[in-house]
Enzyme design. Structure first.
Site, PDB file in Angstrom:
ATOM      1  N   ALA A  75      23.043  53.395  20.842  1.00 43.69           N
ATOM      2  CA  ALA A  75      21.585  53.291  20.706  1.00 43.69           C
ATOM      3  C   ALA A  75      21.146  53.314  19.243  1.00 43.69           C
ATOM      4  CB  ALA A  75      20.891  54.399  21.493  1.00 43.69           C
ATOM      5  N   THR A  76      21.920  53.949  18.384  1.00 42.85           N
ATOM      6  CA  THR A  76      21.568  53.934  16.951  1.00 42.85           C
ATOM      7  C   THR A  76      21.566  52.494  16.452  1.00 42.85           C
ATOM      8  OG1 THR A  76      22.495  56.130  16.575  1.00 42.85           O
ATOM      9  CG2 THR A  76      22.269  54.708  14.649  1.00 42.85           C
ATOM     10  N   SER A 206      22.326  53.582  25.470  1.00 44.52           N
ATOM     11  CA  SER A 206      23.550  54.180  24.959  1.00 44.52           C
ATOM     12  C   SER A 206      24.450  54.531  26.135  1.00 44.52           C
ATOM     13  CB  SER A 206      23.211  55.449  24.174  1.00 44.52           C
ATOM     14  OG  SER A 206      24.403  56.113  23.801  1.00 44.52           O
ATOM     15  N   CYS A 331      21.647  66.053  16.830  1.00 41.07           N
ATOM     16  CA  CYS A 331      21.699  65.157  15.673  1.00 41.07           C
ATOM     17  C   CYS A 331      21.081  65.825  14.461  1.00 41.07           C
ATOM     18  CB  CYS A 331      20.923  63.881  15.966  1.00 41.07           C
ATOM     19  SG  CYS A 331      21.061  63.348  17.658  1.00 41.07           S
TER      20      CYS A 331
HETATM   21  C1  LIG Z   1      21.543  59.763  21.660  1.00 47.24           C
HETATM   22  C2  LIG Z   1      20.309  59.059  21.282  1.00 47.24           C
HETATM   23  C3  LIG Z   1      20.316  57.996  20.356  1.00 47.24           C
HETATM   24  C4  LIG Z   1      21.573  57.578  19.650  1.00 47.24           C
HETATM   25  O1  LIG Z   1      22.485  56.971  20.523  1.00 47.24           O
HETATM   26  P1  LIG Z   1      23.981  56.725  20.053  1.00 47.24           P
HETATM   27  O2  LIG Z   1      24.536  55.863  21.143  1.00 47.24           O
HETATM   28  O3  LIG Z   1      24.630  58.065  19.990  1.00 47.24           O
HETATM   29  O4  LIG Z   1      23.949  56.030  18.738  1.00 47.24           O
HETATM   30  C5  LIG Z   1      19.133  57.360  20.089  1.00 47.24           C
HETATM   31  N1  LIG Z   1      17.985  57.734  20.667  1.00 47.24           N
HETATM   32  C6  LIG Z   1      17.929  58.747  21.552  1.00 47.24           C
HETATM   33  C7  LIG Z   1      16.633  59.104  22.186  1.00 47.24           C
HETATM   34  C8  LIG Z   1      19.086  59.454  21.880  1.00 47.24           C
HETATM   35  O5  LIG Z   1      19.014  60.463  22.738  1.00 47.24           O
END
Ligand SMILES: *Cc1c(COP(=O)(O)O)cnc(C)c1O
Length: 387
Positions: A75-76, A206, A331
C-alpha cells in the site's frame, strides 16, 4: 518463553495457511515459477494465467474490472503511485490546478507524498478529524475549490479503526470532476468495498493486512471514467506501463487467494471478530481511568483503541508483555512522539501517550480474549497502585 497473544492485526496479519499453500506452489521447478512476461514457453504462459486469475480475484473483492488492477509492492507504493502519479499526469495534460485535499490522520505514506508535492508547489488541505476521529463528507465539500485536483482519504484509519464515508465523498468528487484516491489498506477484505458504487478513482490495497504476504499490494485505477497516472517505477513496461518490474507470481497468487477467502468469509468474520473485540472492551471498560478512543459505531470490526490514563505508554507496553499490541501506530513507533492521529482528534499528549491499540483478527479466539482481559486487569491494577 511463552509467546504473547497476538492482538496487532492492524500492523500485519499472519499469512492464512490456505494462502501459504498456493504461494509455495509458485516457487520451485515443479511449481508455477515462470516469468509471466515470457511469451515463448509454457512456464511463462502458466505464470501469466495465474497472475490474471489473481487479478480477477482481487478485482472481484472491490467491485472492479480486472484491467483496473495494477500490482505493486504494497500500500505504500500504491499510495505513492496513485497520488504522485495522478498529479503528474494531470500536470502533463495541461491541468493547472494545484490543490490537494487529504486529512491529518492519514498513513505516513499518504502524508509524506503530500508533503513532497507541497515542496513542488502544491497546496495541501489537511482536514482535521472530529472528537470521534472521523472525517466527514461536509468537511470535504467545504474544502473543495476550483483549484482542487485530488482528494485522498483513507477508508479505515489504522490506529483508531474509524470508517470514512467514502460513498458520500465519492458523490462530491465525481460531480466536481476531481480525482478521488482511497487508502483501503485497513478495510480491504474486512469491509465491503465497491469502487464503482463508491465513485472511487484510485484505491490502494496491501496483501499483508488481509492474510497475504508482506511486500505485495495493488492499486485500482479506474477506467470509467478513465484515470491517467504517470509511472513512478520505469522499466520493462509491465502493468500497461504503469508499474515496471517482473511480476512476483507467488505473491500475486497469494494475494488473489487471500481476496477469495476474504470475500467468501467477510460476513461471518465481521460478526465473529467484532463480537470478540466487544468482549475485550466489555472485560476492561469498568477499570478506573480507562476510556475508548474513536467512534464506537463507525469503526472497523477488529479495532479497539483505549486510553489507560495515568500510565505512560512505554511502561504500559512493557508491563502488558503477555500481549502483542501497539502504542499508536507501528509505523510510528520508531519515534517517541505521541500518536499524531490521537492528538489530531483532541487528546492531550499525555492521553495519547497512555493509549494502546489492540486489534483482533482471523485467528483470535475466545481464550485469547479471556486471557487478555485477565492480564490487563492484573497489570493495570498493579500499575495504578504503583503510580
Ligand atoms: C499498512 C498500511 C499502509 C502501508 O501498507 P504496506 O503494504 O505495509 O506498504 C498504508 N496505509 C494504511 C492505512 C495501512 O494500514
Amino acid at each position: 518463553m511463552k509467546k504473547a497473544i497476538y492482538l496487532d492485526y492492524a500492523a500485519t496479519t499472519p499469512v492464512d495457511p490456505r494462502v501459504a499453500e498456493k504461494m509455495v506452489a509458485c516457487l520451485t521447478l515443479d511449481g508455477n515459477f515462470g516469468n509471466a512476461a515470457s511469451r515463448s514457453h509454457l512456464y511463462g504462459w502458466q505464470a501469466e494465467e495465474a497472475v490474471e486469475t489473481a487479478r480477477q480475484q482481487v478485482a472481484d473483492l472491490i467491485g472492479a474490472d480486472l484491467r483496473e488492477i495494477v500490482w505493486t509492492s504494497g500500500a505504500t507504493e500504491s499510495n505513492n503511485l496513485a497520488i504522485k502519479g495522478v498529479v503528474e499526469a494531470l500536470k502533463a495534460a495541461g491541468n493547472t490546478g494545484q490543490h490537494i485535499i487529504t486529512s491529518a490522520i492519514e498513513h505516513k505514506a499518504v502524508l509524506d507524498c503530500c508533503e513532497y508535492l507541497h515542496s513542488q508547489g502544491y497546496k495541501i488541505t489537511y482536514l482535521q478529524p472530529n472528537a470521534q476521529g472521523v472525517i466527514s463528507p461536509e468537511q470535504v465539500a467545504e474544502a473543495l475549490s476550483d483549484e482542487t485536483i485530488l482528494v485522498s482519504l483513507m477508508h479505515v484509519n489504522n490506529e483508531l479503526g474509524t470508517v470514512t464515508d467514502i460513498a458520500a465523498i465519492g458523490v462530491l468528487t465525481r460531480s466536481a470532476g476531481i480525482s478521488f484516491h482511497v487508502d483501503a489498506a485497513q478495510s480491504a477484505g474486512k469491509l465491503a468495498i465497491d469502487c464503482k458504487a463508491m465513485n472511487v478513482d484510485l484505491l490502494s490495497l496491501s496483501a499483508h493486512k488481509m492474510y497475504g504476504p508482506k511486500g505485495m499490494g495493488a492499486l485500482f485505477v479506474n477506467r470509467q471514467p478513465k484515470i491517467d497516472i504517470a509511472a513512478q517505477i520505469h522499466g520493462g513496461g509491465h502493468e500497461r506501463g504503469m508499474r515496471s518490474g517482473t511480476l512476483a507470481t507467488h505473491q500475486i497468487v497469494a494475494m488473489g487467494e487471500a481476496a477469495v477467502i476474504a470475500k467468501a468469509e467477510m460476513q461471518d468474520e465481521i460478526t465473529r471478530i467484532s463480537s470478540l473485540r466487544d468482549k475485550l472492551w466489555l472485560g476492561i471498560k469498568d477499570l478506573p481511568g480507562i476510556s475508548r478512543n474513536g467512534s464506537t459505531d463507525a469503526v472497523s470490526p477488529g479495532h479497539l483503541n483505549v486510553c489507560l490514563s495515568g500510565v505512560e505508554g512505554e511502561t504500559l507496553l512493557m508491563s502488558l508483555r503477555e500481549l502483542a499490541i501497539s502504542s499508536g501506530s507501528a509505523c510510528n513507533s520508531a519515534s517517541m512522539k505521541p500518536s499524531y492521529v490521537l492528538t489530531a482528534m483532541g487528546l492531550s499528549d499525555a492521553e495519547a501517550d497512555s493509549s494502546v491499540r489492540m486489534t483482533v483478527g482471523r485467528f483470535t479466539d475466545e481464550t485469547d480474549i479471556n486471557n487478555a482481559v485477565e492480564h490487563i486487569r492484573n497489570v493495570y491494577g498493579r500499575l495504578q497502585q504503583a503510580g
